[in-house]
Scaffold this motif. Structure first.
Motif, mmCIF file in Angstrom:
data_model
loop_
_atom_site.group_PDB
_atom_site.id
_atom_site.type_symbol
_atom_site.label_atom_id
_atom_site.label_comp_id
_atom_site.label_asym_id
_atom_site.label_seq_id
_atom_site.Cartn_x
_atom_site.Cartn_y
_atom_site.Cartn_z
ATOM 1 N N TYR A 75 0.738 -1.104 0.042
ATOM 2 C CA TYR A 75 -0.101 -0.066 -0.008
ATOM 3 C C TYR A 75 0.836 1.242 0.151
ATOM 4 O O TYR A 75 0.735 2.235 -0.920
ATOM 5 C CB TYR A 75 -1.076 -0.132 1.170
ATOM 6 C CG TYR A 75 -1.763 1.151 1.319
ATOM 7 C CD1 TYR A 75 -3.089 1.190 0.491
ATOM 8 C CD2 TYR A 75 -1.513 2.262 1.946
ATOM 9 C CE1 TYR A 75 -4.110 2.258 0.621
ATOM 10 C CE2 TYR A 75 -2.321 3.298 1.802
ATOM 11 C CZ TYR A 75 -3.582 3.234 1.297
ATOM 12 O OH TYR A 75 -4.462 4.522 1.186
ATOM 13 N N ARG A 76 1.737 1.168 0.786
ATOM 14 C CA ARG A 76 2.797 2.205 1.025
ATOM 15 C C ARG A 76 3.453 2.558 -0.576
ATOM 16 O O ARG A 76 3.737 3.611 -1.018
ATOM 17 C CB ARG A 76 4.041 2.052 1.899
ATOM 18 C CG ARG A 76 3.398 2.242 3.272
ATOM 19 C CD ARG A 76 4.417 2.002 4.314
ATOM 20 N NE ARG A 76 5.372 3.199 3.984
ATOM 21 C CZ ARG A 76 6.528 3.264 4.704
ATOM 22 N NH1 ARG A 76 7.222 2.323 5.341
ATOM 23 N NH2 ARG A 76 7.284 4.244 4.485
ATOM 24 N N LEU A 77 3.640 1.433 -1.375
ATOM 25 C CA LEU A 77 4.388 1.433 -2.434
ATOM 26 C C LEU A 77 3.430 1.569 -3.480
ATOM 27 O O LEU A 77 4.085 2.739 -4.519
ATOM 28 C CB LEU A 77 5.061 0.112 -3.004
ATOM 29 C CG LEU A 77 5.862 -0.041 -4.033
ATOM 30 C CD1 LEU A 77 6.917 0.825 -4.213
ATOM 31 C CD2 LEU A 77 5.946 -1.504 -4.427
ATOM 32 N N LEU A 78 2.355 1.573 -3.578
ATOM 33 C CA LEU A 78 1.240 1.672 -4.658
ATOM 34 C C LEU A 78 0.181 2.616 -4.487
ATOM 35 O O LEU A 78 -0.519 2.931 -5.602
ATOM 36 C CB LEU A 78 0.837 0.390 -5.210
ATOM 37 C CG LEU A 78 2.017 -0.733 -5.559
ATOM 38 C CD1 LEU A 78 1.431 -2.151 -5.658
ATOM 39 C CD2 LEU A 78 2.424 -0.197 -6.933
ATOM 40 N N SER A 79 0.019 3.082 -3.251
ATOM 41 C CA SER A 79 -1.416 4.086 -3.189
ATOM 42 C C SER A 79 -1.147 5.180 -3.874
ATOM 43 O O SER A 79 -2.256 5.821 -4.153
ATOM 44 C CB SER A 79 -1.328 4.229 -1.470
ATOM 45 O OG SER A 79 -0.091 4.938 -1.003
ATOM 46 N N GLY A 80 -0.071 5.730 -4.036
ATOM 47 C CA GLY A 80 0.159 7.045 -5.064
ATOM 48 C C GLY A 80 -0.297 6.802 -6.526
ATOM 49 O O GLY A 80 -0.749 7.773 -7.055
ATOM 50 N N VAL A 81 -0.479 5.524 -6.778
ATOM 51 C CA VAL A 81 -1.026 5.209 -8.327
ATOM 52 C C VAL A 81 -2.540 5.336 -8.216
ATOM 53 O O VAL A 81 -3.131 5.874 -8.924
ATOM 54 C CB VAL A 81 -0.685 3.729 -8.720
ATOM 55 C CG1 VAL A 81 -1.057 3.323 -9.974
ATOM 56 C CG2 VAL A 81 0.942 3.391 -8.633
ATOM 57 N N SER A 164 1.594 1.587 -12.627
ATOM 58 C CA SER A 164 2.652 2.409 -11.907
ATOM 59 C C SER A 164 3.534 3.325 -12.564
ATOM 60 O O SER A 164 3.825 4.163 -12.035
ATOM 61 C CB SER A 164 3.421 1.307 -10.815
ATOM 62 O OG SER A 164 4.041 0.503 -11.621
ATOM 63 N N GLY A 165 4.223 2.658 -13.700
ATOM 64 C CA GLY A 165 5.086 3.225 -14.556
ATOM 65 C C GLY A 165 6.601 2.824 -13.996
ATOM 66 O O GLY A 165 7.477 3.200 -14.497
ATOM 67 N N PHE A 166 6.537 2.413 -12.826
ATOM 68 C CA PHE A 166 7.943 2.041 -12.057
ATOM 69 C C PHE A 166 8.148 0.775 -11.841
ATOM 70 O O PHE A 166 9.275 -0.032 -11.153
ATOM 71 C CB PHE A 166 8.132 2.721 -10.897
ATOM 72 C CG PHE A 166 7.227 2.898 -9.757
ATOM 73 C CD1 PHE A 166 7.000 1.656 -9.058
ATOM 74 C CD2 PHE A 166 6.399 3.837 -9.694
ATOM 75 C CE1 PHE A 166 5.912 1.675 -7.897
ATOM 76 C CE2 PHE A 166 5.204 3.743 -8.613
ATOM 77 C CZ PHE A 166 5.039 2.568 -7.897
ATOM 78 N N GLY A 221 13.896 -3.905 -7.306
ATOM 79 C CA GLY A 221 13.266 -2.720 -6.626
ATOM 80 C C GLY A 221 12.235 -1.872 -7.648
ATOM 81 O O GLY A 221 11.473 -2.707 -8.365
ATOM 82 N N ALA A 222 12.139 -0.740 -7.587
ATOM 83 C CA ALA A 222 11.517 0.006 -8.516
ATOM 84 C C ALA A 222 12.209 1.080 -9.375
ATOM 85 O O ALA A 222 13.290 1.633 -9.191
ATOM 86 C CB ALA A 222 10.188 0.896 -7.861
ATOM 87 N N ARG A 223 11.575 1.176 -10.512
ATOM 88 C CA ARG A 223 12.455 2.092 -11.632
ATOM 89 C C ARG A 223 12.287 3.590 -11.004
ATOM 90 O O ARG A 223 11.149 4.011 -11.207
ATOM 91 C CB ARG A 223 11.882 1.874 -13.116
ATOM 92 C CG ARG A 223 12.606 2.573 -14.079
ATOM 93 C CD ARG A 223 12.271 2.232 -15.536
ATOM 94 N NE ARG A 223 11.012 1.774 -15.608
ATOM 95 C CZ ARG A 223 10.225 0.725 -15.801
ATOM 96 N NH1 ARG A 223 10.989 -0.304 -15.755
ATOM 97 N NH2 ARG A 223 9.013 0.801 -16.145
ATOM 98 N N VAL A 224 13.174 4.304 -11.025
ATOM 99 C CA VAL A 224 13.182 5.593 -10.138
ATOM 100 C C VAL A 224 13.134 6.387 -11.539
ATOM 101 O O VAL A 224 13.702 6.507 -12.460
ATOM 102 C CB VAL A 224 14.374 6.003 -9.418
ATOM 103 C CG1 VAL A 224 14.331 7.391 -8.992
ATOM 104 C CG2 VAL A 224 14.676 5.052 -7.984
#
Length: 241
Positions: A75-81, A164-166, A221-224
């Protein structure tokens, strides 16, 4: 480390910890202790390896706690999506964890019956073993029912990954397909139990979507997102002179 990449790595590490508890309680212990269709043999195995059976109960409980922690990390990682889809993802996980906690009581009841407490003296051993084996079977059926929620939470998760894009879009699609795979397995277990093992075997490639996202979060990880160039404003300013 960039906060986005750090959040992804934390989620991946939590995901990895589920690999330790899940297979132990869901696959290893049942394959060693439970003799299908034979309550007496199952009773003998569990009483002879009581510590292992108790560890599987503990692993069940710890696994549900880890699942909840994973949902919070994602949720912390993806809630912004999209907060709505992220909230739905967490809701399905909480329901699944609740079913899992309740289902663990079946194994606790089975162990109590196998051990034969004083208040169970009205039942002879074959009766206790038969009742205990019923609870063991109920536990396995509870897992099959919970597969519905193991699948449902993956749809909003996969959609968030896709948007997400990342994170890789193809893994997002894979997770959404993984959702329908688990739901199909649960329906098969309820209505066509004789075909469950065959369906599980053929559905393995679909079910590897979770393994793919776990490894990606842990390793990549995630693409910055690239930072905007500091030269751009100056260049734009020159265009107006």
């Amino acid at each position: 480390m960039h906060p986005l990449k750090k959040a992804a790595r934390i989620a991946g590490a939590i995901y990895l910890s589920m690999v330790i508890t899940g297979p132990f309680s869901l696959i290893y212990v049942p394959s060693k202790l439970i003799v299908r269709g034979n309550a007496a043999a199952t009773a003998d195995n569990i009483l002879a390896h009581e510590t292992m059976f108790r560890l599987s109960i503990l692993a069940d409980l710890v696994g549900q706690v880890i699942f909840i922690c994973l949902a919070i990390a994602l949720y912390r990682l993806l809630s912004g999506v999209n907060k709505t889809w992220a909230g739905l993802m967490v809701a399905f996980v909480l329901v699944s964890a609740a079913v899992g906690f309740l289902n663990t009581l079946n194994n606790i009841a089975a162990l109590t019956l196998f051990r034969g407490a004083d208040f169970l003296a009205v039942f002879d051993k074959p009766q206790r073993d038969a009742l205990a084996y019923l609870f063991v079977r109920l536990h396995s059926q509870g897992i099959l029912i919970n597969e519905i929620f193991w699948g449902l939470w993956l749809f909003p998760f996969g959609l968030l990954v896709f948007r997400s894009g990342f994170l890789p879009r193809f893994i997002g699609v894979w997770l959404m397909i993984n959702c329908f795979g688990y739901v199909a397995l649960s329906v098969t277990a309820l209505f066509f139990p004789d075909y469950y093992e065959a369906a599980f075997k053929w559905g393995q490639p679909v079910l590897f979507g979770e393994l793919a996202i776990m490894l990606w979060l842990l390793i990549k990880g995630a693409r910055v997102p690239a930072a905007p160039s500091t030269l751009q404003p100056a260049t734009s300013g020159l265009a107006f002179r």
